[in-house]
Design a protein around this motif. Structure first.
Motif, PDB file in Angstrom:
ATOM      1  N   PHE A 136     -13.100 -25.342   1.264  1.00  0.00           N
ATOM      2  CA  PHE A 136     -14.263 -26.764   1.533  1.00  0.00           C
ATOM      3  C   PHE A 136     -13.360 -28.003   1.985  1.00  0.00           C
ATOM      4  CE2 PHE A 136     -15.754 -24.264  -2.863  1.00  0.00           C
ATOM      5  CZ  PHE A 136     -16.513 -23.475  -1.600  1.00  0.00           C
ATOM      6  N   ASP A 137     -12.726 -28.148   3.091  1.00  0.00           N
ATOM      7  CA  ASP A 137     -11.059 -29.219   3.839  1.00  0.00           C
ATOM      8  C   ASP A 137     -12.380 -30.033   3.352  1.00  0.00           C
ATOM      9  OD1 ASP A 137      -9.013 -28.255   2.940  1.00  0.00           O
ATOM     10  OD2 ASP A 137      -8.644 -28.222   4.529  1.00  0.00           O
ATOM     11  N   ASP A 138     -13.533 -30.043   4.078  1.00  0.00           N
ATOM     12  CA  ASP A 138     -14.494 -30.945   4.638  1.00  0.00           C
ATOM     13  C   ASP A 138     -15.352 -31.352   3.416  1.00  0.00           C
ATOM     14  OD1 ASP A 138     -16.054 -28.921   4.298  1.00  0.00           O
ATOM     15  OD2 ASP A 138     -17.231 -28.818   6.013  1.00  0.00           O
ATOM     16  N   ALA A 139     -15.115 -31.435   2.387  1.00  0.00           N
ATOM     17  CA  ALA A 139     -15.960 -32.019   1.138  1.00  0.00           C
ATOM     18  C   ALA A 139     -15.654 -33.118   1.010  1.00  0.00           C
ATOM     19  CB  ALA A 139     -15.545 -31.345  -0.496  1.00  0.00           C
ATOM     20  N   ALA A 149     -13.040 -35.393   0.032  1.00  0.00           N
ATOM     21  CA  ALA A 149     -11.667 -34.158  -0.189  1.00  0.00           C
ATOM     22  C   ALA A 149     -10.495 -34.825  -0.249  1.00  0.00           C
ATOM     23  CB  ALA A 149     -11.993 -32.867   0.133  1.00  0.00           C
ATOM     24  N   ASP A 150     -10.221 -35.615   1.534  1.00  0.00           N
ATOM     25  CA  ASP A 150      -9.337 -36.730   2.132  1.00  0.00           C
ATOM     26  C   ASP A 150      -8.930 -37.685   0.888  1.00  0.00           C
ATOM     27  OD1 ASP A 150      -8.905 -34.426   3.459  1.00  0.00           O
ATOM     28  OD2 ASP A 150      -9.967 -35.817   5.369  1.00  0.00           O
ATOM     29  N   VAL A 151      -9.886 -38.274   0.551  1.00  0.00           N
ATOM     30  CA  VAL A 151      -9.614 -39.743  -0.474  1.00  0.00           C
ATOM     31  C   VAL A 151      -8.503 -38.920  -1.651  1.00  0.00           C
ATOM     32  CG1 VAL A 151     -10.165 -41.389  -1.862  1.00  0.00           C
ATOM     33  CG2 VAL A 151     -10.924 -40.789   0.702  1.00  0.00           C
ATOM     34  N   VAL A 152      -9.157 -38.278  -2.368  1.00  0.00           N
ATOM     35  CA  VAL A 152      -8.991 -37.615  -3.572  1.00  0.00           C
ATOM     36  C   VAL A 152      -7.875 -37.101  -3.216  1.00  0.00           C
ATOM     37  CG1 VAL A 152      -8.801 -35.777  -5.714  1.00  0.00           C
ATOM     38  CG2 VAL A 152     -11.139 -36.719  -4.410  1.00  0.00           C
ATOM     39  N   ARG A 153      -7.175 -36.245  -2.329  1.00  0.00           N
ATOM     40  CA  ARG A 153      -5.609 -35.915  -1.939  1.00  0.00           C
ATOM     41  C   ARG A 153      -4.624 -36.932  -1.315  1.00  0.00           C
ATOM     42  NH1 ARG A 153      -7.606 -31.988   1.130  1.00  0.00           N
ATOM     43  NH2 ARG A 153      -6.687 -32.320   3.089  1.00  0.00           N
ATOM     44  N   LEU A 202     -14.491 -42.145  -8.655  1.00  0.00           N
ATOM     45  CA  LEU A 202     -13.997 -42.396  -7.193  1.00  0.00           C
ATOM     46  C   LEU A 202     -14.155 -44.337  -7.239  1.00  0.00           C
ATOM     47  CD1 LEU A 202     -14.216 -39.794  -4.943  1.00  0.00           C
ATOM     48  CD2 LEU A 202     -11.209 -40.501  -6.311  1.00  0.00           C
ATOM     49  N   THR A 203     -13.477 -44.854  -7.032  1.00  0.00           N
ATOM     50  CA  THR A 203     -13.443 -45.944  -6.753  1.00  0.00           C
ATOM     51  C   THR A 203     -12.938 -46.814  -5.407  1.00  0.00           C
ATOM     52  OG1 THR A 203     -11.570 -47.122  -7.820  1.00  0.00           O
ATOM     53  CG2 THR A 203     -13.612 -47.059  -8.874  1.00  0.00           C
ATOM     54  N   ASP A 204     -13.696 -47.666  -4.897  1.00  0.00           N
ATOM     55  CA  ASP A 204     -13.309 -47.807  -2.964  1.00  0.00           C
ATOM     56  C   ASP A 204     -13.564 -46.984  -2.302  1.00  0.00           C
ATOM     57  OD1 ASP A 204     -12.339 -50.533  -4.858  1.00  0.00           O
ATOM     58  OD2 ASP A 204     -10.399 -49.664  -4.874  1.00  0.00           O
ATOM     59  N   VAL A 205     -14.741 -45.828  -2.483  1.00  0.00           N
ATOM     60  CA  VAL A 205     -14.797 -45.060  -1.291  1.00  0.00           C
ATOM     61  C   VAL A 205     -16.340 -45.757  -0.512  1.00  0.00           C
ATOM     62  CG1 VAL A 205     -13.213 -43.053  -2.522  1.00  0.00           C
ATOM     63  CG2 VAL A 205     -15.519 -43.624  -2.506  1.00  0.00           C
ATOM     64  N   ALA A 206     -16.103 -45.146   0.297  1.00  0.00           N
ATOM     65  CA  ALA A 206     -17.837 -45.010   1.043  1.00  0.00           C
ATOM     66  C   ALA A 206     -18.772 -44.183   1.145  1.00  0.00           C
ATOM     67  CB  ALA A 206     -17.433 -45.160   3.271  1.00  0.00           C
ATOM     68  N   HIS A 207     -19.773 -44.934   0.540  1.00  0.00           N
ATOM     69  CA  HIS A 207     -20.474 -43.374   0.262  1.00  0.00           C
ATOM     70  C   HIS A 207     -21.513 -42.758   1.990  1.00  0.00           C
ATOM     71  CE1 HIS A 207     -21.935 -44.605  -4.009  1.00  0.00           C
ATOM     72  NE2 HIS A 207     -20.871 -45.630  -3.604  1.00  0.00           N
ATOM     73  N   THR A 208     -21.061 -40.813   1.463  1.00  0.00           N
ATOM     74  CA  THR A 208     -21.492 -39.793   2.304  1.00  0.00           C
ATOM     75  C   THR A 208     -23.195 -40.026   2.343  1.00  0.00           C
ATOM     76  OG1 THR A 208     -21.655 -38.490   1.464  1.00  0.00           O
ATOM     77  CG2 THR A 208     -19.678 -38.906   1.652  1.00  0.00           C
ATOM     78  N   ALA A 209     -23.594 -39.846   3.550  1.00  0.00           N
ATOM     79  CA  ALA A 209     -25.044 -39.355   3.055  1.00  0.00           C
ATOM     80  C   ALA A 209     -26.226 -38.423   2.041  1.00  0.00           C
ATOM     81  CB  ALA A 209     -25.288 -39.223   5.120  1.00  0.00           C
ATOM     82  N   GLU A 226     -20.256 -26.530  -3.146  1.00  0.00           N
ATOM     83  CA  GLU A 226     -20.054 -27.050  -1.864  1.00  0.00           C
ATOM     84  C   GLU A 226     -19.595 -28.789  -1.517  1.00  0.00           C
ATOM     85  OE1 GLU A 226     -21.128 -25.449   2.391  1.00  0.00           O
ATOM     86  OE2 GLU A 226     -22.346 -24.153   1.020  1.00  0.00           O
ATOM     87  N   GLN A 227     -19.871 -29.194  -1.969  1.00  0.00           N
ATOM     88  CA  GLN A 227     -19.771 -30.724  -2.309  1.00  0.00           C
ATOM     89  C   GLN A 227     -18.959 -31.045  -2.895  1.00  0.00           C
ATOM     90  OE1 GLN A 227     -23.419 -29.686  -3.011  1.00  0.00           O
ATOM     91  NE2 GLN A 227     -23.943 -30.474  -2.065  1.00  0.00           N
ATOM     92  N   SER A 228     -18.353 -30.459  -3.806  1.00  0.00           N
ATOM     93  CA  SER A 228     -17.139 -30.623  -4.744  1.00  0.00           C
ATOM     94  C   SER A 228     -15.674 -30.239  -4.261  1.00  0.00           C
ATOM     95  CB  SER A 228     -16.691 -29.915  -6.004  1.00  0.00           C
ATOM     96  OG  SER A 228     -17.127 -28.450  -6.180  1.00  0.00           O
ATOM     97  N   GLY A 229     -15.202 -28.959  -3.539  1.00  0.00           N
ATOM     98  CA  GLY A 229     -13.868 -28.187  -3.971  1.00  0.00           C
ATOM     99  C   GLY A 229     -12.878 -29.201  -5.010  1.00  0.00           C
ATOM    100  N   VAL A 230     -11.840 -28.708  -4.819  1.00  0.00           N
ATOM    101  CA  VAL A 230     -10.905 -28.842  -5.821  1.00  0.00           C
ATOM    102  C   VAL A 230      -9.318 -29.050  -4.860  1.00  0.00           C
ATOM    103  CG1 VAL A 230      -9.689 -27.331  -7.572  1.00  0.00           C
ATOM    104  CG2 VAL A 230     -11.626 -26.893  -6.282  1.00  0.00           C
ATOM    105  N   GLN A 231      -8.695 -29.858  -6.150  1.00  0.00           N
ATOM    106  CA  GLN A 231      -7.465 -30.089  -5.572  1.00  0.00           C
ATOM    107  C   GLN A 231      -6.344 -29.682  -6.025  1.00  0.00           C
ATOM    108  OE1 GLN A 231      -6.448 -31.557  -2.239  1.00  0.00           O
ATOM    109  NE2 GLN A 231      -9.457 -31.608  -1.821  1.00  0.00           N
ATOM    110  N   TRP A 232      -4.996 -29.820  -5.964  1.00  0.00           N
ATOM    111  CA  TRP A 232      -3.940 -28.977  -7.009  1.00  0.00           C
ATOM    112  C   TRP A 232      -3.094 -29.534  -6.966  1.00  0.00           C
ATOM    113  CZ3 TRP A 232      -1.415 -23.943  -5.156  1.00  0.00           C
ATOM    114  CH2 TRP A 232      -0.312 -24.356  -5.897  1.00  0.00           C
ATOM    115  N   VAL A 233      -2.372 -30.291  -8.517  1.00  0.00           N
ATOM    116  CA  VAL A 233      -1.225 -31.096  -8.583  1.00  0.00           C
ATOM    117  C   VAL A 233      -0.076 -30.017  -9.171  1.00  0.00           C
ATOM    118  CG1 VAL A 233       0.171 -32.375  -9.790  1.00  0.00           C
ATOM    119  CG2 VAL A 233      -2.063 -32.680  -8.822  1.00  0.00           C
TER     120      VAL A 233
END
Ligand code: FAD
Length: 521
Positions: free
Chosen positions: A164-167, A170-174, A303-310, A324-331
């Motif tokens: 789910f790298d393209d969730a 995902a990039d913003v959160v990471r 999440l703040t300051d993000v562009a909304h997706t389609a 599929e919309q979500s994805g998970v990041q790991w600390v």
């Protein structure tokens, strides 16, 4: 009609979760011709057996499968049957059941939400499929080939390290989490996508790994492998210091059968593996001790300051799993910060975190922080010699306390989850919520592994129980470290090591005493 149970096998496996399945798979691959019988207390839910219930497309069928995993006090409501309500309001998840009593002694913390699943596939039919590798003090330093074993565990579980790298976001959160946490960390301990045991079918559908994936076609088509569902093992037979078989009850007719085996593997979860050993009179000093659960807290942000997706058609309220919309990041856990962070877009928390508004998919982020426990010998599950549980096995009772150090770790984890939340956006709710003990669903230590038989461990580095030749234990209960990350990958890795040891001994006939014993039969 009553079933036929074998009288003799090479290997008897108790429990069909991911670790019992891993033994069956590796033995199928490496001990050609060996006869293997796997006995599972619970019912078979799916075809193929052991499938993750999330792969059942029909919601009603999925609810029935969850309910059938919940033992004798099911709580998941279906069209046909009402929910059982727990008066103590402990966190209970679909597909699991809680200890009805004995989970908290007066004046102790206890583990109120300690849970189990009783079905083919075990908890592995219900899990979230997060498969991080352990790091720093989570690692088992006396297992020299740990990394190679973990690689095998990833193969068996079908782990994807970049799902789910393209969730959305995902990039913003990471990136936001990385900016907050990565400084000074080695690369493998930096913020990264959570590896998940999931793959995509050719038609694009997601398939979540259960024990079915671990068994694989190779085990299912092995003519020398047989799975017996609804067949709880009552005890392991021990003669002259070695395991020689099991006594199993057939729940279809109540009959008990003795199945002789050259090797026995008990993979019956962190409560019931020590229970089976106790019932068999195998009671090493460390049995049931060093029990550890991962204290867990959750929080949520928008999440703040993000562009909304389609993709904003999907209403994520009420979602309680990774989608599929979500994805998970790991600390990842580090020795300096002894907690493990799991950051899932949408509400992937066991409690509802989202109010009446309909958020953009992926813009609500659930955070879960799991802490490593300060291990103590006195934290334990003990068993009664006189009272029995719902299954007629020795009744368990939890003795468990959080230490000063645990409270410090929890306070630091709280600061850490707040830092993560601040870096991402606006808080939903005032503060992180501490879940009741056991909500992690990760319980370790009760048949822990050790480098030497010094009274602080139950088994050695190959998972063979000290002093009982041919008896192996498997599951999170084997992990000896205060692991804070999701433990299944590590447990499956240790199971691979144990299964290879049995395969090697079967191949070389190196344990002549065992061979002689089975030939006497
Ligand atoms: P189990 O899967 O618990 O299987 C043990 C089996 O033994 C059961 O089927 C039981 O019925 C059987 N058994 C017990 N007693 C007997 C007996 N006497 N005779 C025969 N059979 C017996 N872990 C992670 O690493 N990552 C996650 O993301 C994650 N998420 C989770 C989410 C949920 C909702 C749940 C419920 C669990 C989650 N877990 C997760 C935990 C994970 O499922 C367990 O770590 C894993 O299933 C343990 O595997 P196991 O084979 O040791 O035991």
């Amino acid at each position: 009609m009553s079933r036929t149970f074998p009288t003799h096998v090479d290997v008897a496996i108790v429990g069909s979760g991911p670790t019992g399945a891993a033994y069956a798979r590796i033995l199928t691959e490496q001990a050609r011709g060996a006869t293997i019988a796997l006995f599972e207390a619970g019912p078979v839910l799916t075809d193929p057996p052991g499938m993750h219930v999330k792969n059942i497309a029909d919601l009603d069928e999925r609810l029935v499968a969850q309910r059938r995993s919940e033992g004798v006090r099911p709580h998941t409501a279906t069209k046909e049957e009402a929910a059982y309500s727990d008066p103590s309001k402990r966190v209970v998840r679909p597909g699991t059941s809680l200890l009805p009593e004995g989970f908290q002694e007066p004046g102790e913390d206890g583990i109120p939400a300690i849970a189990m699943s009783t079905n083919v596939g075990g908890m592995g039919a219900h899990w979230t499929c997060a498969c991080p590798r352990p790091g720093d003090a989570e690692r088992i330093d006396f297992v020299p080939d740990l990394d190679e074993l973990i690689g095998e565990g990833e193969r068996l579980l079908g782990v994807d390290r970049h799902p789910f790298d393209d969730a959305p976001y995902a990039d913003v959160v990471r990136e936001r989490l990385a900016a907050e946490f990565d400084r000074g960390r080695p690369e493998e301990r930096r913020v990264q996508p959570m590896p998940l045991a999931v793959h995509r079918r050719d038609d694009g559908a997601l398939v979540w790994s259960g024990a079915d994936i671990v068994f694989g076609d190779v085990t299912r088509s092995n003519p020398n492998f047989a799975l017996f569902a609804s067949a709880p093992v009552r005890r392991v037979l021990v003669e002259d210091g070695r395991a020689v078989g099991v006594v199993v009850r057939d729940l279809t007719d109540g009959a008990e059968h003795e199945v002789r085996a050259r090797y026995v593997v008990v993979a019956a979860d962190a409560l019931r593996t020590p229970q089976v050993l106790f019932a068999s009179g195998i009671r090493p000093k460390a049995l049931g001790r060093y029990l550890n659960d991962q204290p867990q807290m959750v929080f949520a942000v928008r999440l703040t300051d993000v562009a909304h997706t389609a993709e904003e058609q999907h209403d994520p309220r009420g979602d309680t799993a990774i989608t599929e919309q979500s994805g998970v990041q790991w600390v990842p856990y580090t020795d300096a910060d002894p907690f493990h962070g799991q950051v899932m877009q949408l509400d992937a928390s066991p409690i509802p975190l989202v109010g009446d508004d309909v958020p953009a998919p992926g813009s609500i982020v659930g955070l879960g922080w799991f802490c490593g426990k300060d291990l103590q010998e006195s934290d334990r599950v003990e068993f009664s010699d006189t009272e029995t549980d719902d299954y007629g096995m020795p009744k368990p009772r939890i003795r468990y306390r959080l230490t000063e150090r645990d409270h410090e770790t929890i306070a630091r984890a709280r600061e850490s989850i707040l830092r993560a939340a601040r870096s991402l956006g606006e808080f939903i709710g005032d503060e992180p919520l501490m879940l009741s003990g056991g909500a992690s669903l990760h319980y370790q230590g009760t048949t822990r592994m050790g480098p030497a038989d010094d009274g602080t461990s139950v088994c050695g580095p190959t998972s063979e129980v000290w002093g009982v030749a041919g008896l192996y234990v498997a599951g999170n209960n084997v992990i000896p470290t205060p692991i804070a990350c999701n433990p299944t990958l590590t447990s499956v890795a240790l199971a691979v090591g144990g299964a290879r040891d049995i395969a090697r001994r079967l191949a070389t006939g190196s344990d002549t005493a065992l061979v002689a014993a089975s030939e006497r039969e």
